[in-house]
Design a protein around this motif. Structure first.
Motif, PDB file in Angstrom:
ATOM      1  N   ARG A 207      36.685  73.415 -37.239  1.00  0.00           N
ATOM      2  CA  ARG A 207      37.240  74.765 -37.284  1.00  0.00           C
ATOM      3  C   ARG A 207      37.423  75.240 -38.731  1.00  0.00           C
ATOM      4  O   ARG A 207      37.359  76.428 -39.027  1.00  0.00           O
ATOM      5  N   SER A 232      32.811  69.814 -34.277  1.00  0.00           N
ATOM      6  CA  SER A 232      33.976  69.468 -33.453  1.00  0.00           C
ATOM      7  C   SER A 232      34.014  70.419 -32.255  1.00  0.00           C
ATOM      8  O   SER A 232      33.343  71.457 -32.242  1.00  0.00           O
ATOM      9  N   ARG A 233      34.840  70.082 -31.290  1.00  0.00           N
ATOM     10  CA  ARG A 233      34.935  70.946 -30.114  1.00  0.00           C
ATOM     11  C   ARG A 233      35.543  72.302 -30.483  1.00  0.00           C
ATOM     12  O   ARG A 233      35.145  73.329 -29.939  1.00  0.00           O
ATOM     13  N   GLN A 246      28.113  68.955 -30.207  1.00  0.00           N
ATOM     14  CA  GLN A 246      29.529  68.525 -30.236  1.00  0.00           C
ATOM     15  C   GLN A 246      29.626  67.001 -30.251  1.00  0.00           C
ATOM     16  O   GLN A 246      28.993  66.305 -29.470  1.00  0.00           O
ATOM     17  N   VAL A 247      30.468  66.522 -31.146  1.00  0.00           N
ATOM     18  CA  VAL A 247      30.736  65.084 -31.248  1.00  0.00           C
ATOM     19  C   VAL A 247      32.125  64.829 -30.683  1.00  0.00           C
ATOM     20  O   VAL A 247      33.064  65.547 -30.999  1.00  0.00           O
ATOM     21  N   THR A 250      34.153  64.592 -25.182  1.00  0.00           N
ATOM     22  CA  THR A 250      33.405  65.419 -24.233  1.00  0.00           C
ATOM     23  C   THR A 250      32.104  65.930 -24.864  1.00  0.00           C
ATOM     24  O   THR A 250      31.525  66.906 -24.395  1.00  0.00           O
ATOM     25  N   SER A 265      40.121  68.028 -38.395  1.00  0.00           N
ATOM     26  CA  SER A 265      41.461  67.441 -38.569  1.00  0.00           C
ATOM     27  C   SER A 265      41.502  65.956 -38.199  1.00  0.00           C
ATOM     28  O   SER A 265      42.289  65.196 -38.750  1.00  0.00           O
ATOM     29  N   GLN A 269      40.309  62.894 -29.766  1.00  0.00           N
ATOM     30  CA  GLN A 269      39.110  63.159 -28.949  1.00  0.00           C
ATOM     31  C   GLN A 269      37.871  63.303 -29.831  1.00  0.00           C
ATOM     32  O   GLN A 269      36.758  63.069 -29.366  1.00  0.00           O
ATOM     33  N   HIS A 270      38.038  63.720 -31.068  1.00  0.00           N
ATOM     34  CA  HIS A 270      36.884  63.782 -31.976  1.00  0.00           C
ATOM     35  C   HIS A 270      36.557  62.368 -32.477  1.00  0.00           C
ATOM     36  O   HIS A 270      35.387  61.951 -32.462  1.00  0.00           O
ATOM     37  N   ASN A 284      38.954  67.627 -46.412  1.00  0.00           N
ATOM     38  CA  ASN A 284      39.940  68.464 -45.719  1.00  0.00           C
ATOM     39  C   ASN A 284      40.965  68.933 -46.744  1.00  0.00           C
ATOM     40  O   ASN A 284      41.364  68.167 -47.621  1.00  0.00           O
ATOM     41  N   LEU A 303      36.368  72.624 -48.484  1.00  0.00           N
ATOM     42  CA  LEU A 303      35.000  72.174 -48.179  1.00  0.00           C
ATOM     43  C   LEU A 303      33.956  73.078 -48.812  1.00  0.00           C
ATOM     44  O   LEU A 303      32.848  72.634 -49.143  1.00  0.00           O
TER      45      LEU A 303
HETATM   46  P1  FAD Z   1      41.461  71.719 -36.177  1.00  0.00           P
HETATM   47  O1  FAD Z   1      42.264  70.674 -35.510  1.00  0.00           O
HETATM   48  O2  FAD Z   1      41.958  73.124 -36.118  1.00  0.00           O
HETATM   49  O3  FAD Z   1      41.286  71.278 -37.685  1.00  0.00           O
HETATM   50  C1  FAD Z   1      40.661  72.065 -38.660  1.00  0.00           C
HETATM   51  C2  FAD Z   1      40.870  71.337 -39.976  1.00  0.00           C
HETATM   52  O4  FAD Z   1      40.174  72.011 -40.991  1.00  0.00           O
HETATM   53  C3  FAD Z   1      42.331  71.260 -40.413  1.00  0.00           C
HETATM   54  O5  FAD Z   1      42.688  69.907 -40.632  1.00  0.00           O
HETATM   55  C4  FAD Z   1      42.373  72.061 -41.719  1.00  0.00           C
HETATM   56  O6  FAD Z   1      43.252  71.493 -42.679  1.00  0.00           O
HETATM   57  C5  FAD Z   1      40.942  71.952 -42.177  1.00  0.00           C
HETATM   58  N1  FAD Z   1      40.484  73.050 -43.015  1.00  0.00           N
HETATM   59  C6  FAD Z   1      40.641  74.406 -42.812  1.00  0.00           C
HETATM   60  N2  FAD Z   1      40.009  75.098 -43.772  1.00  0.00           N
HETATM   61  C7  FAD Z   1      39.447  74.176 -44.610  1.00  0.00           C
HETATM   62  C8  FAD Z   1      38.681  74.270 -45.792  1.00  0.00           C
HETATM   63  N3  FAD Z   1      38.299  75.471 -46.295  1.00  0.00           N
HETATM   64  N4  FAD Z   1      38.279  73.137 -46.389  1.00  0.00           N
HETATM   65  C9  FAD Z   1      38.625  71.928 -45.906  1.00  0.00           C
HETATM   66  N5  FAD Z   1      39.371  71.776 -44.785  1.00  0.00           N
HETATM   67  C10 FAD Z   1      39.759  72.880 -44.134  1.00  0.00           C
HETATM   68  N6  FAD Z   1      37.365  67.638 -29.900  1.00  0.00           N
HETATM   69  C11 FAD Z   1      36.187  67.251 -30.421  1.00  0.00           C
HETATM   70  O7  FAD Z   1      35.930  67.430 -31.618  1.00  0.00           O
HETATM   71  N7  FAD Z   1      35.255  66.670 -29.616  1.00  0.00           N
HETATM   72  C12 FAD Z   1      35.461  66.436 -28.289  1.00  0.00           C
HETATM   73  O8  FAD Z   1      34.562  65.932 -27.621  1.00  0.00           O
HETATM   74  C13 FAD Z   1      36.713  66.814 -27.730  1.00  0.00           C
HETATM   75  N8  FAD Z   1      36.989  66.593 -26.431  1.00  0.00           N
HETATM   76  C14 FAD Z   1      38.232  66.908 -25.956  1.00  0.00           C
HETATM   77  C15 FAD Z   1      38.560  66.572 -24.625  1.00  0.00           C
HETATM   78  C16 FAD Z   1      39.809  66.872 -24.137  1.00  0.00           C
HETATM   79  C17 FAD Z   1      40.134  66.485 -22.727  1.00  0.00           C
HETATM   80  C18 FAD Z   1      40.752  67.528 -24.959  1.00  0.00           C
HETATM   81  C19 FAD Z   1      42.119  67.841 -24.439  1.00  0.00           C
HETATM   82  C20 FAD Z   1      40.436  67.864 -26.253  1.00  0.00           C
HETATM   83  C21 FAD Z   1      39.172  67.577 -26.765  1.00  0.00           C
HETATM   84  N9  FAD Z   1      38.824  67.900 -28.079  1.00  0.00           N
HETATM   85  C22 FAD Z   1      37.645  67.448 -28.578  1.00  0.00           C
HETATM   86  C23 FAD Z   1      39.661  68.805 -28.904  1.00  0.00           C
HETATM   87  C24 FAD Z   1      40.520  68.071 -29.908  1.00  0.00           C
HETATM   88  O9  FAD Z   1      41.763  67.749 -29.328  1.00  0.00           O
HETATM   89  C25 FAD Z   1      40.782  68.990 -31.129  1.00  0.00           C
HETATM   90  O10 FAD Z   1      41.339  70.197 -30.682  1.00  0.00           O
HETATM   91  C26 FAD Z   1      39.531  69.302 -31.953  1.00  0.00           C
HETATM   92  O11 FAD Z   1      38.837  68.122 -32.266  1.00  0.00           O
HETATM   93  C27 FAD Z   1      39.955  70.005 -33.231  1.00  0.00           C
HETATM   94  O12 FAD Z   1      38.812  70.377 -33.941  1.00  0.00           O
HETATM   95  P2  FAD Z   1      38.891  70.611 -35.510  1.00  0.00           P
HETATM   96  O13 FAD Z   1      39.331  69.337 -36.159  1.00  0.00           O
HETATM   97  O14 FAD Z   1      37.607  71.202 -35.913  1.00  0.00           O
HETATM   98  O15 FAD Z   1      39.987  71.762 -35.611  1.00  0.00           O
END
Ligand code: FAD
Length: 317
Positions: A207, A232-233, A246-247, A250, A265, A269-270, A284, A303
C-alpha cells in the motif's frame, strides 16, 4: 527402494523448477518417479531433464483431453499410479493447481494430506507452515499413502543424472459432468519477467507504493535484478496491481533467493507467502513496521527515494 511419485509441473515444452525441487525431496524417501500428465508427445520432450534431476522412472499419461480439464486428469492418473506402484508418498507442488490435485487425491485414496510443506526428512516427517504462517509444525501421515504438497522454493533442486525407465499408464477418460473444463487461456502480460513462483528475485510493492503508477518504481527494480514483481493484498485490493501477483496467505507462495518488500508493513498473512525466502530486504518509512522483525536487511526510508537508488546501483554494475 520404494517409488516416490512426483507430479510434473510443465508447460508442455519444459519442466518447471518446482518439479526439480520435488525430485530432490523425493530422493530422501525413495526412488523419484516422475508422473507426466499432458498431451501426446509431452513426456518425450521432458524426459531428459527429468532424468538429469534424478527421476528413475517416468510415468507417461498422455491424452488429447489432458490439456482441456483442470485437476481431474492429474488426479485420475495419480490414483492409478498409486494403486499400481504402491509408492512411499506422492509429492506435488503447493501451487493453486497442485493443492487442488493433492486434496482431491487424498480423498480418493482415503489417505493423509500434508499441505504447505517446507521440508521433509528420510523418515517421512514433514515440516509444515500452518495457520497462515503463525506456526511451523512437524507432521507425519499415519493413514494411507502420504500426499504431500511442497512449497515451491523450499527445497534446493539438484542435478542427479540417472537412466529413467519409461512406463506408460492407461489414461482414464475424463467425465465432463464432474470436471472443470478450461474454456480460455490468456498469455500473462508480465512480458519477459520470470514467473512469480519460479523467480530467484521477487520485488513486491504494498500500500505504501500509493497507487498503480507507483508500481513503476517496483517494476524498474525488479527488471534491473531480472526478477518478478509481487504485491501485497492491500495493494491488490486498492487496484494498484492485478491479483495474480498477490503474495501471501490468499495469494502466491514464493521462496526466492532475494525478496524485496517495498512499502509493505509485514502483516502475518503477507509473511505467510514469503517468509521462507533466503534473504529478505524491507524498505519502509516506519521503523516500527513488523516486516523489520523478519527482514535480514532493513532500510528505514521513503521507498521512492531508496528503490530508484538501488535500481541505479544495480544497473550500473
Ligand atoms: P499496510 O499494512 O497499509 O502497510 C503499508 C506500509 O507502507 C506501512 O508499513 C507504511 O509505513 C509503509 N509506507 C507508506 N508509504 C511509504 C513510503 N513512501 N515508503 C516506504 N514505506 C511506506 N495480505 C497480503 O499481503 N497477502 C495475502 O495473501 C493476504 N491474505 C489475507 C487473508 C486474510 C484472511 C486476511 C484477514 C488478510 C489477508 N491479508 C493479506 C491482508 C493483511 O492482513 C494486510 O492487510 C496486508 O498485507 C497489508 O498490506 P500492506 O503491507 O501493503 O499495507
Amino acid at each position: 527402494m520404494p517409488d516416490v511419485l512426483v507430479l510434473v509441473d510443465h508447460d508442455g515444452e519444459r519442466v518447471h523448477k518446482s518439479t526439480y525441487e520435488l525430485l530432490a525431496a523425493a530422493r530422501r524417501l525413495g526412488d523419484p518417479a516422475a508422473v507426466v500428465v499432458g498431451t501426446p508427445g509431452t513426456a518425450a520432450r521432458l524426459k531428459e531433464s527429468l532424468a538429469r534431476h534424478g527421476a528413475t522412472s517416468v510415468y507417461v499419461a498422455e491424452s488429447d483431453e489432458a490439456g482441456e480439464f483442470l485437476a481431474t486428469p492429474a488426479v485420475d492418473v495419480l490414483e492409478l499410479a498409486v494403486r499400481d506402484a504402491c509408492p512411499a508418498a506422492v509429492l506435488v507442488s503447493a501451487t493453486t493447481d497442485g493443492r487442488e490435485v493433492a486434496g482431491r487425491l487424498a480423498v480418493r485414496l482415503d489417505a493423509g494430506l500434508l499441505i504447505d510443506a517446507v521440508d521433509l526428512d528420510s523418515s517421512g516427517v514433514v515440516t509444515q507452515i500452518v495457520f497462515g504462517g503463525a506456526y511451523t509444525v512437524r507432521s507425519e501421515v499415519t493413514h494411507g499413502t502420504p500426499v504431500i504438497a511442497l512449497r515451491p522454493g523450499a527445497v534446493e533442486p539438484e542435478e542427479h543424472p540417472v537412466a529413467a525407465m519409461v512406463r506408460e499408464l492407461v489414461v482414464p477418460s475424463v467425465d465432463p459432468a464432474t470436471s472443470a473444463r478450461i474454456t480460455d487461456r490468456r498469455a500473462s502480460p508480465a512480458g519477459d519477467r520470470p514467473a512469480l513462483t519460479e523467480a530467484a528475485v521477487v520485488v513486491s510493492g504494498g500500500r505504501g507504493v500509493g497507487g498503480a503508477e507507483g508500481f513503476t518504481v517496483v517494476e524498474e527494480l525488479a527488471d534491473a535484478l531480472g526478477g518478478a514483481v509481487g504485491a501485497s493484498r492491500a495493494a491488490v485490493d486498492a487496484g494498484y496491481y492485478p491479483h495474480r501477483f498477490q503474495v501471501g496467505q490468499t495469494g502466491k507462495t514464493v521462496s526466492p533467493q532475494l525478496y524485496i518488500a517495498l512499502g509493505i508493513s509485514g502483516a502475518i498473512q503477507h509473511l505467510a507467502g514469503m517468509q521462507t525466502s533466503r534473504t529478505i530486504v524491507a524498505v519502509n518509512k516506519d521503523a516500527e513496521a513488523p516486516v523489520f522483525g523478519l527482514a535480514d536487511y532493513g532500510v528505514v526510508g521513503d521507498l521512492f527515494a531508496v528503490a530508484p537508488q538501488l535500481t541505479e546501483e544495480v544497473t550500473a554494475r
